[in-house]
Design an enzyme around this catalytic site. Structure first.
Site, PDB file in Angstrom:
ATOM      1  N   LYS A 142       0.835  -1.206   0.000  1.00 24.67           N
ATOM      2  CA  LYS A 142       0.000   0.000   0.000  1.00 24.67           C
ATOM      3  C   LYS A 142       0.870   1.256   0.000  1.00 24.67           C
ATOM      4  O   LYS A 142       0.500   2.264  -0.597  1.00 24.67           O
ATOM      5  CB  LYS A 142      -0.889   0.010   1.242  1.00 24.67           C
ATOM      6  CG  LYS A 142      -1.983  -1.045   1.230  1.00 24.67           C
ATOM      7  CD  LYS A 142      -2.974  -0.739   2.352  1.00 24.67           C
ATOM      8  CE  LYS A 142      -3.738  -1.962   2.813  1.00 24.67           C
ATOM      9  NZ  LYS A 142      -4.523  -2.648   1.817  1.00 24.67           N
ATOM     10  N   GLU A 160      -2.270   6.372   8.696  1.00 24.69           N
ATOM     11  CA  GLU A 160      -3.146   7.255   7.939  1.00 24.69           C
ATOM     12  C   GLU A 160      -4.052   7.980   8.910  1.00 24.69           C
ATOM     13  O   GLU A 160      -4.400   7.425   9.957  1.00 24.69           O
ATOM     14  CB  GLU A 160      -4.030   6.447   6.955  1.00 24.69           C
ATOM     15  CG  GLU A 160      -3.434   6.327   5.580  1.00 24.69           C
ATOM     16  CD  GLU A 160      -4.277   5.476   4.629  1.00 24.69           C
ATOM     17  OE1 GLU A 160      -5.442   5.188   4.930  1.00 24.69           O
ATOM     18  OE2 GLU A 160      -3.740   5.123   3.572  1.00 24.69           O
ATOM     19  N   HIS A 203     -13.522  -3.934   9.096  1.00 27.90           N
ATOM     20  CA  HIS A 203     -12.918  -3.362   7.882  1.00 27.90           C
ATOM     21  C   HIS A 203     -13.085  -4.274   6.676  1.00 27.90           C
ATOM     22  O   HIS A 203     -12.323  -4.183   5.716  1.00 27.90           O
ATOM     23  CB  HIS A 203     -11.430  -3.049   8.087  1.00 27.90           C
ATOM     24  CG  HIS A 203     -11.153  -2.211   9.291  1.00 27.90           C
ATOM     25  ND1 HIS A 203     -11.628  -0.938   9.442  1.00 27.90           N
ATOM     26  CD2 HIS A 203     -10.442  -2.479  10.410  1.00 27.90           C
ATOM     27  CE1 HIS A 203     -11.233  -0.449  10.609  1.00 27.90           C
ATOM     28  NE2 HIS A 203     -10.524  -1.358  11.216  1.00 27.90           N
ATOM     29  N   ARG A 260      -6.844  -7.658  -9.326  1.00 26.34           N
ATOM     30  CA  ARG A 260      -7.528  -8.935  -9.545  1.00 26.34           C
ATOM     31  C   ARG A 260      -9.010  -8.668  -9.701  1.00 26.34           C
ATOM     32  O   ARG A 260      -9.464  -7.531  -9.534  1.00 26.34           O
ATOM     33  CB  ARG A 260      -7.326  -9.827  -8.324  1.00 26.34           C
ATOM     34  CG  ARG A 260      -7.767  -9.120  -7.034  1.00 26.34           C
ATOM     35  CD  ARG A 260      -7.838 -10.035  -5.846  1.00 26.34           C
ATOM     36  NE  ARG A 260      -7.839  -9.317  -4.585  1.00 26.34           N
ATOM     37  CZ  ARG A 260      -8.908  -8.857  -3.957  1.00 26.34           C
ATOM     38  NH1 ARG A 260     -10.094  -9.009  -4.513  1.00 26.34           N
ATOM     39  NH2 ARG A 260      -8.816  -8.230  -2.806  1.00 26.34           N
TER      40      ARG A 260
END
Ligand code: ADP
Ligand code: ADP
Ligand code: MG
Length: 502
Positions: free
Chosen positions: A118, A201, A236, A294
């Protein structure tokens, strides 16, 4: 353009079945690989051929790229479809497939690698002028993390760089909690991804998850197929997805869609991919989260509103075909919703429920699609994801889609394991969802004390069952003999079809 004759499906469960169905339509023969736990599975029975590759733990079977490539060669396949999960985002696997001369139905190993972490994907986003959430990419000491968190401002989210499936994430609300959160996130990340790197974040409290399906061919066309709103999540991870997003406007769609296309172009992407964004509900500003290289679990909602078959398109593009439409020709029509039916207990922290599916009866109705990989008698085991099936509905508008989903779930019979079906029905009726205002924290905030509705059968049903049982017993006991020498009650003279070991 090379035509694919035979494909190996490097996956299991509903996505393996989904791909086999697409191949049947395309006249492509299929080879399933399976573990010892899946010998009797629907995918194995549906595929033209099947190869046992190892034991039940994924590390012995579905994650054994070497065995899968060897099986593809041995069976004379010319392509490999990875599905999702398992090796689908493993660049080394994609490379190994290609090195043996097989077609990998997915993006290039380089594109997979570029989006694999990420943190590197976030750096790419910045270069492509795609907005990202304020954060700290990690790499420093815990003191560096603490300073960065102060600067970003609490709450912050600790995330695993190699993360996926909602794992390795911790919300931190105060400086005192940071170091413990870093440690536990690292531990979880190491276990799940063999990579303990984490980053920070800003945690957006009231947010929607909105993602864009993108598709690119080898002829320089990169398009988006509209958005999916996946804001209904637990831990999540998505459980209800829909398209279009109730929050979308044509202007925002154009803006986010073009950001998604820029992300794909930044890595020379080819085939299907998903660019995920978090959208701040207060100002509708959007930020890039990650790109999944994907097919996505929730791809069917896009199929129902665009009328396209994404697996067909994957095969088409992987064999050198050009996308058969332009951005302007893609339209979204009506409304689609997907519910993920899991063997899990929503009243007990959504813990997976394992066991035998004594009986499965799927709903059939107009506008209802079931993507399932199981039938009655199959088992949900500790080895794999406990998702039983996906229910996907289409309606001319959102209200009709919700009604159809409620009716479909009411008719869905799954006996033997606890499922989230009653929970999903409650969420679908929850005012915030009905009004189109679900945000990613809704389940945790509003359904923390949820209890399954009592499912004690009504007296009339119990009486009917008892009567039925009595009638069966009396019908089976006495045989239809008229010979007085024969014992009418002998079990050997019974004509009820009883067989030992049946
Ligand atoms: P999507 O991103 O496609 O919406 P998920 O994030 O739930 O869906 O993951 C897709 C599939 O891959 C699911 O079956 C999920 O269980 C599995 N999966 C994804 N990431 C991981 C992971 N890191 N560990 C285990 N399973 C994963
Ligand atoms: P994964 O690889 O596990 O799918 P993502 O980065 O896509 O990880 O995030 C998964 C979910 O976690 C998002 O859909 C969202 O609900 C939540 N999330 C991630 N980043 C943030 C953030 N900065 N603020 C608020 N929620 C977030
Ligand atoms: Mg994600």
């Amino acid at each position: 353009m090379t035509a694919i004759q035979k494909v190996l499906i490097a996956n299991r469960g509903e996505i393996a079945v989904r791909i086999i169905r697409a191949c049947r339509e395309l006249g492509i023969r299929t080879v399933a690989v399976y573990s010892e736990a899946d010998a009797e599975s629907l995918a194995v029975r549906m595929a033209d051929q099947a190869v046992l590759i190892g034991g039940a733990p994924p590390s012995e079977s579905y994650l054994r790229g070497d065995k899968i490539v060897a099986a593809a060669l041995e069976m004379g396949c010319d392509a490999v479809h990875p599905g999702f999960g398992f090796l689908s985002e493993n660049a080394e696997f994609a490379q190994a497939v290609q090195q043996t001369g097989l077609i990998f139905i997915g993006p290039s190993p380089d594109a997979i690698r570029a989006m694999g972490l990420k943190t590197t994907a976030l750096a790419l986003a910045e270069r492509a002028t795609v907005p990202t959430v304020p954060g700290y990419r990690g790499g420093g000491s815990d003191d560096d993390f603490a300073r960065a968190a102060d600067q970003i401002g609490y709450p912050v989210l600790v995330k695993a760089a190699a993360g996926g499936g909602g794992k390795g994430m911790r919300i931190v609300r105060a400086a005192a909690e940071l170091s413990a959160a870093l440690e536990s996130a690292r531990r979880e990340a190491l276990k799940a991804f063999a990579d303990e790197r984490v980053f920070l974040e800003k945690y957006i409290e009231t947010a929607r998850h909105i993602e864009f399906q993108i598709f690119a061919d080898a002829h320089g066309h990169t398009l988006h197929l509209g958005e999916r709103d996946c804001s209904v999540q637990r831990r999540h991870q998505k459980i209800i997805e829909e398209s279009p997003s109730p929050a979308m406007t044509p202007a925002l769609r154009a803006e986010m869609g073009s950001a998604a296309v820029r992300m794909a172009q930044a890595v020379g992407y080819i085939n299907a991919g998903t660019v995920e964004f978090i959208v701040d509900e207060r100002d509708r500003r959007f930020y890039f989260l990650e790109m999944n290289t994907r097919l996505q679990v929730e791809h069917p909602v896009t199929e129902l509103v665009t009328g396209l078959d994404l697996v067909h398109l994957q095969f088409h593009v992987a064999t050198g075909g050009a996308l058969p439409f332009t951005q302007e020709q893609i339209t979204q029509r009506g409304h689609a919703i997907e519910c993920r039916v899991y063997a899990e207990d929503p009243a007990n922290q959504f813990l997976p429920a394992i066991g035998k599916l004594l009986r499965v009866e799927e709903p059939h109705a107009p506008g209802v699609r079931i993507d399932s990989g199981v039938v009655s008698g199959d088992s949900i085991t500790i080895y794999y994801d406990p998702m039983i099936a996906k229910v996907i509905v289409y309606g001319t508008d959102r209200a009709q889609a919700i009604r159809r989903m409620l009716a479909a779930l009411a008719q869905y019979v799954v006996m033997g394991v606890t499922t989230n079906i009653p929970f999903l029905r409650n969420v679908l009726k929850f005012p915030q969802f009905v009004e189109g205002n679900a945000t990613t924290g809704m389940i945790e905030r509003e359904f923390g004390a949820w209890q399954a509705p009592s499912n004690t059968p009504p007296d009339a049903a119990l009486i009917a069952a008892a009567l039925s049982e009595m009638l069966t017993m009396s019908a089976g006991t006495k045989t239809a003999t008229s010979n007085p020498d024969e014992d009418a009650y002998s079990p050997w003279a019974k004509a009820d079809g009883f067989r030992l070991g049946a």
